[in-house]
Design an enzyme around this catalytic site. Structure first.
Site, mmCIF file in Angstrom:
data_model
loop_
_atom_site.group_PDB
_atom_site.id
_atom_site.type_symbol
_atom_site.label_atom_id
_atom_site.label_comp_id
_atom_site.label_asym_id
_atom_site.label_seq_id
_atom_site.Cartn_x
_atom_site.Cartn_y
_atom_site.Cartn_z
ATOM 1 C CG ASP A 1 88.538 42.758 28.742
ATOM 2 O OD1 ASP A 1 89.661 43.276 28.679
ATOM 3 O OD2 ASP A 1 88.306 41.597 28.338
ATOM 4 C CB ILE B 1 89.473 41.916 24.395
ATOM 5 C CG1 ILE B 1 88.498 42.959 23.835
ATOM 6 C CG2 ILE B 1 88.673 40.736 24.960
ATOM 7 C CD1 ILE B 1 88.657 43.184 22.385
ATOM 8 C CG HIS B 2 93.436 41.417 29.561
ATOM 9 N ND1 HIS B 2 93.010 42.712 29.689
ATOM 10 C CD2 HIS B 2 93.759 41.008 30.806
ATOM 11 C CE1 HIS B 2 93.079 43.074 30.956
ATOM 12 N NE2 HIS B 2 93.531 42.067 31.667
ATOM 13 N NE ARG B 3 89.913 42.432 33.658
ATOM 14 C CZ ARG B 3 90.527 42.628 34.803
ATOM 15 N NH1 ARG B 3 90.679 41.642 35.653
ATOM 16 N NH2 ARG B 3 90.998 43.811 35.109
#
Ligand code: UD1
Ligand code: UDP
Length: 386
Positions: free
Chosen positions: A304, A221-223
Site C-alpha cells: 500500500d 503494509i503501513h497505510r
C-alpha cells in the site's frame, strides 16, 4: 558567484531516502553554488525508519533534529511548525525544500510560507482524490503555498493545472506567481544509482531468508486505512497467508512498526498463524539497499506504499496495490499495477494473473532519465540567482 542556502525538511522514511538524491546531486555537481542544511522533524525516530538511511545512503547528518516523535496529527504537526519556524528565523535560508506529502511536509509548508520563505515542492501535483487520506490534505496544502512545483508525472502536472496553476507564468516566480514543471522522479534517480550497489552489497540475502530469486513475493503494509482498521488488516493478512500456502510461494514482509503494533493489539492469533507458516517471512523494516535488492529479485510486489509501487515499475515487477486508488495512475493504465483494495477476491484474481509464467508486461519509462535531481537544482539556481 554567490552560494545559495537551501533548507531541506525531512521527517519520515521516504523523505530521508528522497533527500539523498538531492544531497548527492549537490555534492557531485553543485557544491560550489548550493549549501544544503537539513532539519529532521523526528517524525520517524526508530533506527530502522531513520538512522539506517543516513548511514547507508551517505546523507549528511541533520543539522537540526526537532525530536517531535509520534502524536495525533494536530499536536505532531504543531510541534513541527514551531520547531521549523525557529530554525527558519535563525538560519534565513534562500529557500525551503519539501518532499512528498507527510505531516513533516505540511509543517514545513505552514512554517515557511508564514515566514515568507520560498518553497520548492518536490513531488508536487500528485492526487488520490480522496481527502480522507492525511497525505492528500498535506500535498494540496503544500502545493498551494509553493513557489516552484516539480510534478513527477504528466498526470500530476495536469492536476496542478486543474487546480488553477498556470504553465504560462513568467519570472519573477513567487508564492503568488508560482512556476510548475514536469520532471521525472528523484526516486528513479535513486533506484538507478543504488541498484548495482545493492546487488553487490546484499549478495547472500536470499539464502539467509531461505528464498530463491524470482520466486518470492515482497509485501509492505503501513497505510493508516489498513493498519487502523482491524477488518481490513485481517482480510489482507489472511489473504496473504492463503496465497502463500496455496501457491507455495514465500512472502517476505518487512513490517512498519505501526502494522506490527496493530497485529499485536487486535489480531494476535492471526499474527501467530502467520509466524508459524513456513511460507511467511515477517521481518523488521529493512534498509534501502536491502529493500532495493528484494524488489529487484522478487517475482511480484504487494503493497500500500506509494514509493514501493513505483519501485515495482523501476524493477519491472508486477504489483498489487492494497488501496482503492493511487496517485501513480499511469501504472494502473499500464496494467502493471492492479488496485485490489483490501478485497480477498480482487487480490486473488490479481495474483493469479500476475503469477502466470507467460505473462507479457511492458514497463515504459514514465519517470524521467535518472537525472531529475540535477534538473531541479538547476531550476532552483535560476530562481535564486536571477
Ligand atoms: C508516515 C506518513 C505516510 C508515509 C509513512 C512512511 C503522515 C501523515 N504519514 O506514516 O504518508 O507513507 O510515514 O513510512 O505523515 N512509529 C514507530 N516508530 C517510528 C515512527 C512511528 O513505532 O519511528 C509508529 C507509532 O506508533 C506512530 C505510528 O507509527 O504512532 C505512525 O507514525 P506516523 O509518523 O504518524 O505515520 P506513519 O504511519 O509512519
Ligand atoms: N523502504 C525501505 N525499507 C522498508 C520499506 C520501505 O527502505 O522496510 C523504502 C522503499 O524502498 C521506498 C520507501 O521506503 O523507497 C517508501 O516508503 P514508505 O513505503 O514508508 O512510504 P510511502 O512511499 O508510502 O510514503
Amino acid at each position: 558567484m554567490s552560494t545559495i542556502k537551501l533548507l531541506n525538511i525531512v521527517g519520515a522514511r521516504p523523505q530521508i531516502i528522497k533527500s539523498s538524491a538531492i544531497s548527492r546531486a549537490i555534492r557531485t555537481g553543485f557544491s560550489d553554488r548550493i549549501t544544503g542544511l537539513t532539519v529532521h522533524t523526528g517524525q520517524h525516530y526508530d533506527k530502522e525508519l531513520s538512522d539506517v538511511f543516513f548511514d547507508e545512503l551517505e546523507i549528511p547528518m541533520p543539522d537540526f533534529n526537532l525530536g517531535v516523535g509520534s502524536a495525533r496529527h494536530g499536536r505532531q504537526t504543531a510541534a513541527m511548525i514551531a520547531g521549523i519556524e525557529d530554525v527558519l528565523i535563525e538560519q534565513k535560508p534562500d529557500g525551503v525544500l519539501l518532499y512528498g506529502d507527510t505531516n513533516s511536509t505540511l509543517a514545513g509548508a505552514v512554517a515557511a510560507s508564514k515566514q515568507r520563505f520560498p518553497i520548492v515542492h518536490i513531488e508536487a501535483g500528485l492526487r488520490s482524490f480522496n481527502k480522507t487520506m492525511p497525505e492528500e490534505i498535506n500535498r494540496i496544502m503544500c502545493d498551494h503555498v509553493s513557489t516552484l512545483l516539480f510534478a513527477p508525472t504528466n498526470a500530476a502536472f495536469k492536476n496542478l493545472m486543474h487546480e488553477g496553476f498556470s504553465p504560462e507564468n513568467s519570472p519573477p516566480y513567487t508564492i503568488d506567481n508560482p512556476k510548475i514543471y514536469i520532471t521525472g522522479d528523484i526516486m528513479y534517480d535513486n533506484s538507478l544509482y543504488y541498484a548495482e550497489m545493492a546487488e553487490r552489497k546484499k549478495a547472500g540475502l536470499l539464502e539467509s531468508l531461505e528464498i530463491e530469486r524470482n520466486n518470492f513475493v515482497l509485501a509492505t503494509i503501513h497505510r493508516d486505512i489498513n493498519t487502523d482498521d482491524a477488518g481490513r488488516l485481517e482480510r489482507i493478512m489472511s489473504t496473504v497467508k492463503a496465497l502463500a500456502e496455496d501457491y507455495r510461494i514465500p512472502f517476505v514482509i518487512p513490517f512498519h512498526p505501526r502494522t506490527m503494533k496493530s497485529l499485536k493489539s487486535g489480531l494476535v492469533s492471526l499474527l501467530a498463524d502467520l509466524r508459524k507458516s513456513r511460507y511467511i517471512r515477517i521481518i523488521p523494516p529493512v534498509s534501502y539497499l536491502t529493500m532495493t535488492y528484494l524488489e529487484k529479485n522478487c517475482l511480484m510486489i504487494m503493497t500500500d506504499s506509494g514509493g514501493v509501487q513505483k519501485e515495482s515499475h523501476f524493477f519491472r515487477k508486477p504489483c498489487i496495490v492494497l488501496r482503492k486508488e493511487t496517485e501513480w495512475i499511469e501504472l494502473v493504465t499500464n496494467g502493471t499495477v492492479i488496485l485490489a483494495d483490501a478485497d480477498p477476491a480482487l487480490i486473488h484474481q490479481a495474483f493469479e494473473g500476475f503469477v502466470q509464467p507467460d505473462i507479457n508486461l511492458d514497463y515504459p519509462g514514465f519517470y524521467g532519465d535518472g537525472k531529475t535531481s540535477e534538473f531541479i537544482l538547476r531550476e532552483i539556481l535560476m530562481l535564486f540567482e536571477n
